[in-house]
Design a protein around this motif. Structure first.
Motif, PDB file in Angstrom:
ATOM      1  N   MET A 146       0.828  -1.205   0.000  1.00  0.00           N
ATOM      2  CA  MET A 146       0.000   0.000   0.000  1.00  0.00           C
ATOM      3  C   MET A 146       0.856   1.245   0.000  1.00  0.00           C
ATOM      4  N   GLU A 147       0.310   2.240  -0.655  1.00  0.00           N
ATOM      5  CA  GLU A 147       0.926   3.561  -0.620  1.00  0.00           C
ATOM      6  C   GLU A 147      -0.095   4.550  -1.144  1.00  0.00           C
ATOM      7  N   ASP A 148      -0.307   5.622  -0.438  1.00  0.00           N
ATOM      8  CA  ASP A 148      -1.336   6.574  -0.825  1.00  0.00           C
ATOM      9  C   ASP A 148      -0.854   7.508  -1.934  1.00  0.00           C
ATOM     10  N   PHE A 149      -1.536   7.411  -3.065  1.00  0.00           N
ATOM     11  CA  PHE A 149      -1.329   8.341  -4.168  1.00  0.00           C
ATOM     12  C   PHE A 149      -2.623   9.073  -4.486  1.00  0.00           C
ATOM     13  N   GLY A 150      -3.615   8.869  -3.636  1.00  0.00           N
ATOM     14  CA  GLY A 150      -4.891   9.527  -3.808  1.00  0.00           C
ATOM     15  C   GLY A 150      -5.476   9.878  -2.452  1.00  0.00           C
ATOM     16  N   THR A 151      -6.452  10.760  -2.476  1.00  0.00           N
ATOM     17  CA  THR A 151      -7.164  11.156  -1.263  1.00  0.00           C
ATOM     18  C   THR A 151      -8.642  10.856  -1.482  1.00  0.00           C
ATOM     19  N   GLN A 152      -9.465  11.229  -0.532  1.00  0.00           N
ATOM     20  CA  GLN A 152     -10.910  11.059  -0.699  1.00  0.00           C
ATOM     21  C   GLN A 152     -11.455  11.992  -1.779  1.00  0.00           C
ATOM     22  N   LYS A 153     -10.670  12.995  -2.153  1.00  0.00           N
ATOM     23  CA  LYS A 153     -11.152  13.995  -3.108  1.00  0.00           C
ATOM     24  C   LYS A 153     -10.447  13.966  -4.460  1.00  0.00           C
ATOM     25  N   ASN A 180       8.634 -15.181  -9.170  1.00  0.00           N
ATOM     26  CA  ASN A 180       9.263 -16.007  -8.138  1.00  0.00           C
ATOM     27  C   ASN A 180       8.309 -16.586  -7.096  1.00  0.00           C
ATOM     28  N   THR A 181       7.036 -16.247  -7.194  1.00  0.00           N
ATOM     29  CA  THR A 181       6.055 -16.783  -6.251  1.00  0.00           C
ATOM     30  C   THR A 181       4.767 -17.108  -7.010  1.00  0.00           C
ATOM     31  N   THR A 182       3.840 -17.729  -6.291  1.00  0.00           N
ATOM     32  CA  THR A 182       2.508 -17.977  -6.849  1.00  0.00           C
ATOM     33  C   THR A 182       1.518 -16.933  -6.374  1.00  0.00           C
ATOM     34  N   TRP A 183       1.978 -15.929  -5.654  1.00  0.00           N
ATOM     35  CA  TRP A 183       1.102 -14.944  -5.018  1.00  0.00           C
ATOM     36  C   TRP A 183       0.431 -14.027  -6.038  1.00  0.00           C
ATOM     37  N   LYS A 184      -0.761 -13.601  -5.660  1.00  0.00           N
ATOM     38  CA  LYS A 184      -1.421 -12.469  -6.310  1.00  0.00           C
ATOM     39  C   LYS A 184      -0.956 -11.224  -5.555  1.00  0.00           C
ATOM     40  N   ILE A 185      -1.182 -10.056  -6.143  1.00  0.00           N
ATOM     41  CA  ILE A 185      -0.791  -8.804  -5.510  1.00  0.00           C
ATOM     42  C   ILE A 185      -2.028  -7.968  -5.259  1.00  0.00           C
ATOM     43  N   PHE A 186      -2.164  -7.507  -4.033  1.00  0.00           N
ATOM     44  CA  PHE A 186      -3.208  -6.547  -3.686  1.00  0.00           C
ATOM     45  C   PHE A 186      -2.508  -5.226  -3.407  1.00  0.00           C
ATOM     46  N   PHE A 187      -2.711  -4.242  -4.281  1.00  0.00           N
ATOM     47  CA  PHE A 187      -2.052  -2.941  -4.130  1.00  0.00           C
ATOM     48  C   PHE A 187      -3.088  -1.891  -3.795  1.00  0.00           C
ATOM     49  N   HIS A 188      -3.011  -1.382  -2.587  1.00  0.00           N
ATOM     50  CA  HIS A 188      -3.913  -0.314  -2.143  1.00  0.00           C
ATOM     51  C   HIS A 188      -3.256   1.020  -2.417  1.00  0.00           C
ATOM     52  N   SER A 189      -4.007   1.931  -3.016  1.00  0.00           N
ATOM     53  CA  SER A 189      -3.515   3.285  -3.198  1.00  0.00           C
ATOM     54  C   SER A 189      -4.609   4.227  -2.751  1.00  0.00           C
TER      55      SER A 189
END
Length: 189
Positions: A146-153, A180-189
């Motif tokens: 996760m990393e914030d690149f957006g706000t509520q507005k 290198n893995t079987t993982w999916k990625i969940f990316f929160h912004s």
């Protein structure tokens, strides 16, 4: 109004000339509560210039053996006790070294510095994700970043700046995970 309340030991507001309560850090007002308000409002500082720290002076941690062992044990325990998908968090992102305000100023002022930071940080991200993958293996199904690149507005930076300055570094991290893995990625912004 005389109602007894409990406050943290370091909570020590001072009253300004207008009767507002102010919180200070190193002599600078960082929050103010007007007499008519029930809340402290964060005071944002606007700088016309900013000297970023030398890149090598900003510490970037590597997961310790103790942290990896804890993650390994939890992932194995959870995997053994559920048939649900498991989401893991290795605890890092590209990030920044200071406040959002300082970081956004730096993005606007010196993209070369930001790229140099991201290159340095990516090196550590790749080390940490490799260690994390060795520790948890297939006991997780999804890795959360996760990393914030957006706000509520709206957006904090333009899509063009994100594509040019941020996305290439996350792509390298995501590519390593997918290769290198079987993982999916969940990316929160």
């Amino acid at each position: 109004d005389g109602t007894p309340v409990q406050m943290p030991g370091n909570f020590d507001p001072v009253q300004d000339e207008d009767g507002n309560l102010c919180l200070e850090v190193n002599g600078e007002v960082v929050a103010r509560k007007a007499i008519t308000s029930p809340y402290f409002d964060k005071m944002l500082e606007t700088r016309m210039s900013y000297n970023p720290p030398p890149l090598e002076s900003v510490p970037i941690p590597i997961l310790s053996d103790e942290e990896l062992k804890w993650r390994q044990q939890w992932a194995a325990t959870l995997r053994a006790n559920t048939d649900k998908a498991l989401l893991g968090d290795f605890g890092f992102n590209l990030g920044r070294w200071g406040s959002y305000q300082e970081w956004l100023y730096q993005i606007g002022a010196d993209e070369d510095y930001v790229r140099a930071w991201y290159e340095r940080k990516l090196e550590y991200l790749l080390k940490n994700i490799q260690l994390y993958a060795q520790a948890v293996g297939d006991n997780i199904d999804v890795v959360w970043l996760m990393e914030d690149f957006g706000t509520q507005k709206g957006l904090m930076i333009s899509p063009a700046v994100f594509s040019r300055l941020v996305a290439p570094y996350y792509k390298q991290l995501f590519d390593w995970i997918h290769c290198n893995t079987t993982w999916k990625i969940f990316f929160h912004s």
